[in-house]
Design a protein around this motif. Structure first.
Motif, PDB file in Angstrom:
ATOM      1  N   SER A 111       0.835  -1.221  -0.084  1.00  0.00           N
ATOM      2  CA  SER A 111      -0.051  -0.038   0.206  1.00  0.00           C
ATOM      3  C   SER A 111       0.862   1.167   0.007  1.00  0.00           C
ATOM      4  O   SER A 111       2.171   1.241  -0.028  1.00  0.00           O
ATOM      5  N   LYS A 113       1.232   3.197   2.694  1.00  0.00           N
ATOM      6  CA  LYS A 113       1.833   3.502   3.969  1.00  0.00           C
ATOM      7  C   LYS A 113       3.465   3.556   3.943  1.00  0.00           C
ATOM      8  O   LYS A 113       3.775   4.281   4.999  1.00  0.00           O
ATOM      9  N   GLN A 140      -2.342  -2.768   7.370  1.00  0.00           N
ATOM     10  CA  GLN A 140      -1.508  -2.249   6.353  1.00  0.00           C
ATOM     11  C   GLN A 140      -0.555  -1.264   6.956  1.00  0.00           C
ATOM     12  O   GLN A 140       0.586  -1.349   6.595  1.00  0.00           O
ATOM     13  N   SER A 230      -1.916   8.024   9.764  1.00  0.00           N
ATOM     14  CA  SER A 230      -2.573   8.670   8.678  1.00  0.00           C
ATOM     15  C   SER A 230      -2.842  10.191   9.608  1.00  0.00           C
ATOM     16  O   SER A 230      -2.318  10.315  10.469  1.00  0.00           O
ATOM     17  N   CYS A 263      -9.706   7.557  -1.835  1.00  0.00           N
ATOM     18  CA  CYS A 263     -10.928   6.973  -0.834  1.00  0.00           C
ATOM     19  C   CYS A 263     -10.152   7.720   0.478  1.00  0.00           C
ATOM     20  O   CYS A 263      -9.039   7.974   0.507  1.00  0.00           O
ATOM     21  N   GLY A 265      -9.710   7.380   4.716  1.00  0.00           N
ATOM     22  CA  GLY A 265      -9.771   6.795   5.992  1.00  0.00           C
ATOM     23  C   GLY A 265      -9.503   7.884   6.929  1.00  0.00           C
ATOM     24  O   GLY A 265     -10.455   8.506   7.556  1.00  0.00           O
ATOM     25  N   GLY A 266      -8.232   8.162   7.112  1.00  0.00           N
ATOM     26  CA  GLY A 266      -7.911   9.259   7.736  1.00  0.00           C
ATOM     27  C   GLY A 266      -7.457  10.446   6.878  1.00  0.00           C
ATOM     28  O   GLY A 266      -7.169  11.692   7.271  1.00  0.00           O
ATOM     29  N   ASN A 269      -3.774   8.921   1.955  1.00  0.00           N
ATOM     30  CA  ASN A 269      -3.379   8.806   0.442  1.00  0.00           C
ATOM     31  C   ASN A 269      -4.314   9.684  -0.680  1.00  0.00           C
ATOM     32  O   ASN A 269      -3.756   9.850  -1.609  1.00  0.00           O
ATOM     33  N   GLY A 415      -3.708   0.389  -2.768  1.00  0.00           N
ATOM     34  CA  GLY A 415      -3.301  -0.877  -2.157  1.00  0.00           C
ATOM     35  C   GLY A 415      -3.899  -2.000  -3.008  1.00  0.00           C
ATOM     36  O   GLY A 415      -4.935  -1.927  -3.448  1.00  0.00           O
TER      37      GLY A 415
HETATM   38  C1  LIG Z   1      -4.583   2.694   5.592  1.00  0.00           C
HETATM   39  C2  LIG Z   1      -5.276   2.538   4.278  1.00  0.00           C
HETATM   40  C3  LIG Z   1      -6.275   3.343   3.669  1.00  0.00           C
HETATM   41  C4  LIG Z   1      -6.813   4.565   4.750  1.00  0.00           C
HETATM   42  O1  LIG Z   1      -5.824   5.495   5.180  1.00  0.00           O
HETATM   43  P1  LIG Z   1      -5.894   7.041   4.388  1.00  0.00           P
HETATM   44  O2  LIG Z   1      -5.051   7.604   5.417  1.00  0.00           O
HETATM   45  O3  LIG Z   1      -7.139   7.665   4.349  1.00  0.00           O
HETATM   46  O4  LIG Z   1      -5.079   6.693   3.298  1.00  0.00           O
HETATM   47  C5  LIG Z   1      -6.767   3.434   2.302  1.00  0.00           C
HETATM   48  N1  LIG Z   1      -6.497   2.356   1.578  1.00  0.00           N
HETATM   49  C6  LIG Z   1      -5.455   1.436   2.043  1.00  0.00           C
HETATM   50  C7  LIG Z   1      -4.819   0.410   1.111  1.00  0.00           C
HETATM   51  C8  LIG Z   1      -4.870   1.614   3.343  1.00  0.00           C
HETATM   52  O5  LIG Z   1      -3.745   0.725   3.798  1.00  0.00           O
END
Ligand SMILES: *Cc1c(COP(=O)(O)O)cnc(C)c1O
Length: 455
Positions: A111, A113, A140, A230, A263, A265-266, A269, A415
């Motif tokens: 990914s 990360k 991840q 993140s 996308c 999450g935090g 990306n 990822g």
């Molecule tokens: C951790 C992760 C996310 C979510 O985190 P962001 O900080 O929003 O990027 C999204 N996709 C993958 C593959 C991740 O490992």
């Protein structure tokens, strides 16, 4: 290069500096507050948790932040990552749009990360830190930091959200293979974990809880710091290496994005792919849309409040202004574990507030369907989190078809899903369902926002 499928760059084209969007913001970020005093915190308040170099990056407004040579050297193993033109997907959709994706799944951990894991571990190492604690959702981030720890000789301890710990034994094995210690969270090893377990013995955990455990552990030991995968400004900064490369690659292709999709999450990306372009919009008035896609079951940007809140469940962190569902909110155990955080990066939240980016949410079934349509065309099975970006990009391409406009769409394929095949087994077996969060739990979590939020 007009008809390229893969736009590769030589190692010499790895950027020499990360891009800091704070330099170009029309209004500065609201300050981070001390939960006790309600006053802005200073660098010393964060010193027990982070090395000074990362604290400096957290508050920096310098546009270009130099990438240390040793970090760049490690990047060379998988960077620059290729930019692909999704020609078979375009054909399948019968769209006039051009769809490009930056493939961050080619890093060793699979990914985006490692872009920040390696940088964070390196700055910690410089300041004599021998141990780093962290949390991980889908695993991840935990595997990326474990890899970086192995490269740089730093001990890593990972609190892994219980639902992922059970769903993804391979991620755990990977972390342990790199030499890290991996504990299911909530655990009985910290006060924060024990308090949750006392109330909810069968808690599936959350990122907010796992952060509390990791922070508690780091705060209690001099040789130990904490790392976050993140949300924080310095994490988003490190991820811009992807967007900067994509800018060069699109120049080679003679193209420029009309829409950028990621996308969230935090938010790291998405920031990584979008900020270098957004910077051009802020400086030069480039016409460009940025679309953040989140799960309907954890709709931070689309349903959360923009307010001061804690980053963790046990309220050990400072208060940051962000879109939040409330620090005690526990989203349902859906399969995109990396998108289950109650908050959103302050930078992303601020930009959303300034109408500089759009947000939307999707259900998990439509995202898996989009991910498999993509896989059949492009041969890459995306991570469940990345499926949200795929779905967003496909919808933009279908909009172009309807409008008869041939726009350029760029998304971050953050990822691969090779450690997430149980999710695909469940999806293909008809066992996956769309999950709604509990409205009353959300209302309760939001009503518990710290009082500074009212101001
Ligand atoms: C951790 C992760 C996310 C979510 O985190 P962001 O900080 O929003 O990027 C999204 N996709 C993958 C593959 C991740 O490992």
């Amino acid at each position: 290069m007009e008809d390229s499928v893969k736009i590769a760059l030589p190692e010499s084209e790895i950027p020499r500096a990360w891009y800091n969007v704070a330099a170009d913001l029309p209004e500065p970020l609201p300050p981070v507050l001390h939960p006790g005093t309600g006053q802005p915190i200073g660098p010393q308040d964060l010193a027990p948790l982070f090395p000074m170099a990362l604290i400096a990056q957290e508050v920096s407004t310098e546009r270009d932040v130099e990438i240390p040579d040793e970090v760049r050297d490690i990047y060379r193993q998988w960077r620059p990552t290729p930019l692909y033109r999704a020609r078979r997907l375009e054909q399948a959709l019968d769209t006039p749009a051009r769809i490009y994706y930056k493939y961050e799944g080619l890093s060793p951990a699979g990914s985006h990360k490692p872009n920040t894991a390696v940088a964070q571990a390196w700055y910690n190492k410089q300041e004599g830190v021998s141990r780093i604690t962290t949390e991980t959702g889908a695993g991840q981030w935990g595997s990326a930091l474990s890899m970086a720890g192995a490269f740089l000789g730093i001990e890593i301890e990972v609190f892994m959200v219980r639902v992922s710990f059970d769903q993804k034994p391979y991620r755990r094995a990977m972390m342990e293979g790199f030499g890290a210690r991996c504990v299911a969270s909530p655990s009985s090893e910290t006060n924060a974990g024990r308090a949750i377990l006392a109330e909810h013995p069968d808690s599936t955990g959350s990122l907010g809880i796992a952060i509390s455990e990791a922070v508690e552990r780091a705060a209690g030991r001099d040789d130990t710091k904490y790392a976050l995968g993140s949300v924080l400004n310095h994490v988003l900064l490190h991820q811009t290496v992807a967007g900067l490369e994509a800018k060069t690659q699109l120049e080679i292709a003679g193209d420029y994005p009309d829409v950028i999709v990621g996308c969230t999450g935090g938010g790291s990306n998405f920031a990584g792919i979008a900020f270098p372009f957004l910077g051009e919009k802020l400086r030069d008035g480039r016409n460009l849309r940025c679309v953040a896609v989140e799960p309907a079951a954890c709709p931070t940007l689309t349903r959360g409040k923009y307010a001061y809140d804690f980053g963790d469940t046990s309220h050990l962190t400072p208060l940051v202004k962000m879109h939040t569902l409330g620090s005690t909110f526990v989203p349902p155990g859906f399969h995109a574990g990396g998108l289950r955080y109650h908050g959103m990066a302050p930078l992303i939240s601020h930009l959303a507030q300034l109408d500089l980016l759009e947000a939307r949410n999707y259900q998990q079934l439509e995202c898996f369907a989009a991910g498999l349509q993509f896989a059949r065309c492009e041969g890459i099975v995306p991570a469940p989190e990345a499926n949200h970006a795929v779905k967003g990009a496909i919808d933009e391409a279908l909009r172009c078809k309807e409008e008869g406009t041939s726009q350029t769409i760029l998304f971050n394929l953050c990822g691969h899903g090779h450690f997430d095949m149980q999710a695909y087994i469940d999806y293909l077996g008809g066992k996956l369902v769309d999950q709604e969060y509990d409205e009353s739990e959300l209302a309760m979590a939001l009503s518990g926002l710290p009082s500074v939020a009212a101001g």
